[in-house]
Each structure stands twice: as structure tokens, then as C-alpha cells.
Design a protein around this motif. Structure first.
Motif, PDB file in Angstrom:
ATOM      1  N   ASN A   1      37.665  46.267  56.020  1.00  0.00           N
ATOM      2  CA  ASN A   1      37.588  45.228  54.944  1.00  0.00           C
ATOM      3  C   ASN A   1      36.026  45.137  54.523  1.00  0.00           C
ATOM      4  O   ASN A   1      35.411  45.473  54.659  1.00  0.00           O
ATOM      5  CB  ASN A   1      38.346  43.698  55.420  1.00  0.00           C
ATOM      6  N   GLU A   2      36.135  44.133  53.258  1.00  0.00           N
ATOM      7  CA  GLU A   2      34.732  44.015  52.500  1.00  0.00           C
ATOM      8  C   GLU A   2      33.835  43.371  53.538  1.00  0.00           C
ATOM      9  O   GLU A   2      32.476  43.762  53.137  1.00  0.00           O
ATOM     10  CB  GLU A   2      35.204  43.297  51.174  1.00  0.00           C
ATOM     11  N   SER A   3      34.193  42.496  54.444  1.00  0.00           N
ATOM     12  CA  SER A   3      33.348  41.976  55.254  1.00  0.00           C
ATOM     13  C   SER A   3      32.639  42.864  56.199  1.00  0.00           C
ATOM     14  O   SER A   3      31.658  42.463  56.912  1.00  0.00           O
ATOM     15  CB  SER A   3      33.601  40.521  55.691  1.00  0.00           C
TER      16      SER A   3
ATOM     17  N   HIS B   1      40.698  51.797  57.786  1.00  0.00           N
ATOM     18  CA  HIS B   1      40.195  51.022  56.565  1.00  0.00           C
ATOM     19  C   HIS B   1      39.344  49.713  56.945  1.00  0.00           C
ATOM     20  O   HIS B   1      39.731  49.091  57.786  1.00  0.00           O
ATOM     21  CB  HIS B   1      41.306  50.685  55.678  1.00  0.00           C
TER      22      HIS B   1
END
Length: 142
Positions: free
Chosen positions: A131-133, A129
Motif C-alpha cells: 500500500n501507499e504507506s 502489492h
């Protein structure tokens, strides 16, 4: 040999057969006096373990045609085979440990020359996964 077999979770005969390949290509050494193998890097211990698992030996899953010298030769198109191949690579990542992108790139590069393609496949298949960044990755499947 017994220690290598134990650490890899293999029986000694299967470990000996798996370790011969890395020794042949120079990523492990064999001490003839002590009858022991030494792997030069932990990544290659995982590769030896994977070689046995995917080559159909020691209850393997038969995805061995996707590997050469312990490394994937491609990201298979067949979903089941791709899942097994990515499962081998998955073992390079500890569950619940955050990995910066540079470390993920380095680990993927040890497995596959087109490391960006491998990293993308690991994310797309839900193995990792991001992260958003996009800076941190984490293993999400067992």
C-alpha cells in the motif's frame, strides 16, 4: 505418510522422497513405529511441496537448481526461473489477506536469508502489492 501426502497434494512415494530431506536436516521427524513424518512448522510443509515441484519430480518445472534444502539459494536473473521461484514463495501468502510488513519480513526470512531482497523481488514482480504507506502487503497474483 498418507496424510502428509494428501495435505501436500502429492502421491505417497513423492511425499516420502520429499520428506526425507527435511528429516535429514532436522526440520521434520520420522516415527519409525507409526511410519509417519511430522513437520515442525507449516512453512516447511510448503518447502517440501516446493522441493518436489521445482526439482523436476512430480511434473516439476525444473527450477530445482535455484533451491537447496527447500529454500531459494538466490533470486535468479532469468525471468522465467525467477517467476517460478517466486511462485513457490507466493504460496506462503493467502490471496486477499492483508499482511503487515513485519509478518511479510518474517515469512520472507523463513525462505531466504536476504529477506529484504526477497520482499523487494516479490513486490517488483507483482506477486505482492504494497500500500501507499508501505505498511501493508497483499498477494495479488494467483
Amino acid at each position: 505418510m498418507a496424510e502428509a501426502a494428501e495435505r501436500a497434494g502429492l502421491r505417497p512415494p513423492a511425499a516420502a522422497m520429499a520428506l526425507q530431506k527435511p528429516a535429514d536436516v532436522g526440520i521434520a521427524s520420522f516415527d519409525r513405529e507409526k511410519h509417519t513424518y511430522t513437520l515442525f512448522d507449516d512453512t516447511f510443509r510448503l518447502a517440501v511441496q516446493a522441493e518436489v515441484r521445482v526439482a523436476g519430480r512430480a511434473r516439476g518445472d525444473g527450477a530445482g537448481s535455484s533451491f537447496r534444502r527447500g529454500r531459494p539459494t538466490s533470486i535468479p536473473g532469468n525471468k522465467d526461473v525467477r517467476s517460478r521461484v517466486l511462485g513457490v514463495v507466493r504460496d506462503s501468502f493467502e490471496p486477499g489477506v492483508p499482511y503487515p510488513e513485519a509478518k511479510v519480513n518474517a515469512i520472507c526470512g523463513e525462505w531466504f536469508d536476504a529477506w529484504v531482497t526477497l520482499r523487494r523481488a516479490l513486490v517488483d514482480e507483482g506477486v505482492l502489492h504494497r500500500n501507499e504507506s508501505g505498511a501493508i502487503y497483499e498477494r495479488v497474483r494467483p
